[in-house]
Design an enzyme around this catalytic site. Structure first.
Site, PDB file in Angstrom:
ATOM      1  CG  ASP A   1      46.967  29.980  64.067  1.00 10.17           C
ATOM      2  OD1 ASP A   1      47.817  29.799  62.845  1.00 10.17           O
ATOM      3  OD2 ASP A   1      48.209  29.037  64.802  1.00 10.17           O
TER       4      ASP A   1
ATOM      5  CG  ASP B   1      32.025  28.486  70.845  1.00  8.32           C
ATOM      6  OD1 ASP B   1      31.106  29.623  70.605  1.00  8.32           O
ATOM      7  OD2 ASP B   1      30.832  28.220  71.362  1.00  8.32           O
TER       8      ASP B   1
ATOM      9  CE  LYS C   1      34.258  29.477  74.410  1.00 10.17           C
ATOM     10  NZ  LYS C   1      33.122  28.941  73.449  1.00 10.17           N
TER      11      LYS C   1
ATOM     12  CE1 TYR D   1      48.940  30.786  67.993  1.00  7.92           C
ATOM     13  CE2 TYR D   1      51.124  31.722  66.862  1.00  7.92           C
ATOM     14  CZ  TYR D   1      50.294  30.610  67.140  1.00  7.92           C
ATOM     15  OH  TYR D   1      50.338  29.590  66.183  1.00  7.92           O
TER      16      TYR D   1
HETATM   17 MG    MG Z   1      48.209  28.923  60.729  1.00  4.41          MG
END
Ligand code: MG
Ligand code: NAI
Length: 334
Positions: free
Chosen positions: A224, A200, A166, A119
């Protein structure tokens, strides 16, 4: 109050009516952000006066703000979190009586690092056909959110904290995030159970049996995505609230966005924002020892729970009520 755009003005005005009916000890001022700020005549999508007012008040309740896809201005939601250094997003995801879903008794809390990761928005065109997008991880931010997460888990008597990552692929950035969480756990919070999982596989386990998780700690983008996934476990985006918290201020907003597909129709569910307002009242109660705010939060919570149990629901939950009539149903039960 930052009404936002899309369904923002509809859900904020419904929530304001409930808060007023509940005699919430809050005096409101309104400032704009995003498209609403431009429409209000500001040259900026995030006017300084909006940022300054949030700092002055210490808290804000915020509706969603649209971010154009693939072009246009960068997200005002992200800008606001960064400028006010609200580094922790907290999103409780709980089953509600009266909202039947695949799982019963879901009780998860998502804690999302809110200032960096992918982000960062740092993107460059390297050649005509190649772009790079930078994932930023700093040790101090990773430690700060880890501390915040473990402290939250301790204060709320939660049993376990899981980091999704990850770090097998992004060995440096996710590796740093994971190391920070591990260190903070070992040094300061050994009594909370700590678990780490590659994201995952973690998502698969979440949708198979959410009860194996408790508090989830994630970097920005994962937080998110997993927030919306978890919303789907308890009835959707209409029922999941959130808070962005920093050391100086906190902005309370639902997980959902501006929902352009239903904006202006009066059908959006105001509950996620109402629950965010309840979180805000509880935050005021804790930060400012405001007993009236705590009582008011309890009354509103009891009223919306009763409304749902009485099958008073908006369309996203399979009911027939609109935004305002759901607010009326809550007000009747205060
Ligand atoms: Mg969102
Ligand atoms: P969205 O969350 O706005 O909508 C996704 C789906 O859920 C849509 O079908 C929508 O109708 C439904 N939905 C969302 N909230 C609802 C509610 N309260 N009641 C009933 N149904 C609801 O996500 P989308 O469509 O991906 O994004 C739309 C815009 O919102 C984008 O510009 C995005 O950048 C922005 N956004 C802003 C956020 C914020 O202000 N914090 C957060 C997420 C997205």
């Amino acid at each position: 109050m930052i009404p936002g755009d899309g369904i923002g003005p509809e859900v904020t005005s419904a929530v304001l009516r409930v808060l007023e009916a509940a005699e919430a000890p809050v005096e409101w001022t309104t400032r704009h952000a995003g498209i609403a700020a431009l429409e209000d005549g500001s040259p900026d999508v995030l006017p300084d006066e909006t940022v300054d007012e949030v700092l002055r008040c210490g808290v804000a309740l915020k509706g969603p703000c649209t971010t154009p896809v693939g072009k246009g201005f960068s997200s005002v939601n992200v800008q606001l979190r960064k400028r006010l250094n609200m580094y922790a997003a907290v999103r409780p995801v709980r089953s509600l009586n009266g909202v039947p879903t695949r799982f019963e008794n879901v009780d998860l809390v998502i804690i999302r690092e809110n200032t960096e990761g992918l982000y960062s928005g740092a993107e460059n065109r390297v050649t005509d056909d190649v772009v790079i997008s930078m994932k930023v991880a700093t040790e101090s931010s990773c430690k700060r959110i880890s501390h915040w997460g473990f402290r939250y888990a301790t204060q709320r008597a939660r049993r376990k904290l899981t980091v999704f990552h990850k770090a097998n692929i992004m060995k440096m950035s996710d590796g740093l995030f994971l190391d920070a969480a591990q260190q903070v756990h070992q040094r300061e919070y050994p009594n909370i159970e700590f678990q780490q999982m590659i994201i995952d596989a973690g998502c698969m386990k979440l949708v198979q049996d959410p009860s194996q998780f408790d508090v989830l700690l994630l970097e920005n983008l994962y937080g998110d995505v997993v927030s919306d996934l978890c919303a789907g476990l308890v009835g959707g985006l209409g029922v999941v609230p959130g808070a962005n918290i920093g050391d100086e201020c906190a902005v309370f907003e639902a997980v959902h966005g501006s929902a352009p597909d239903i904006a202006g129709k009066g059908v959006a569910n105001p509950l996620a924002l109402l629950m965010s307002a309840v979180m805000m009242l509880n935050y005021l109660a804790a930060e400012r020892s405001d007993q009236r705010a705590a009582e008011c939060a309890e009354r509103i919570k009891a009223a919306y729970n009763r409304a749902l149990e009485d099958n008073q629901k908006t369309r996203d939950l399979g009911g027939e009520l609109g935004t305002e009539s759901f607010a009326d149903a809550v007000i009747e039960r205060l």
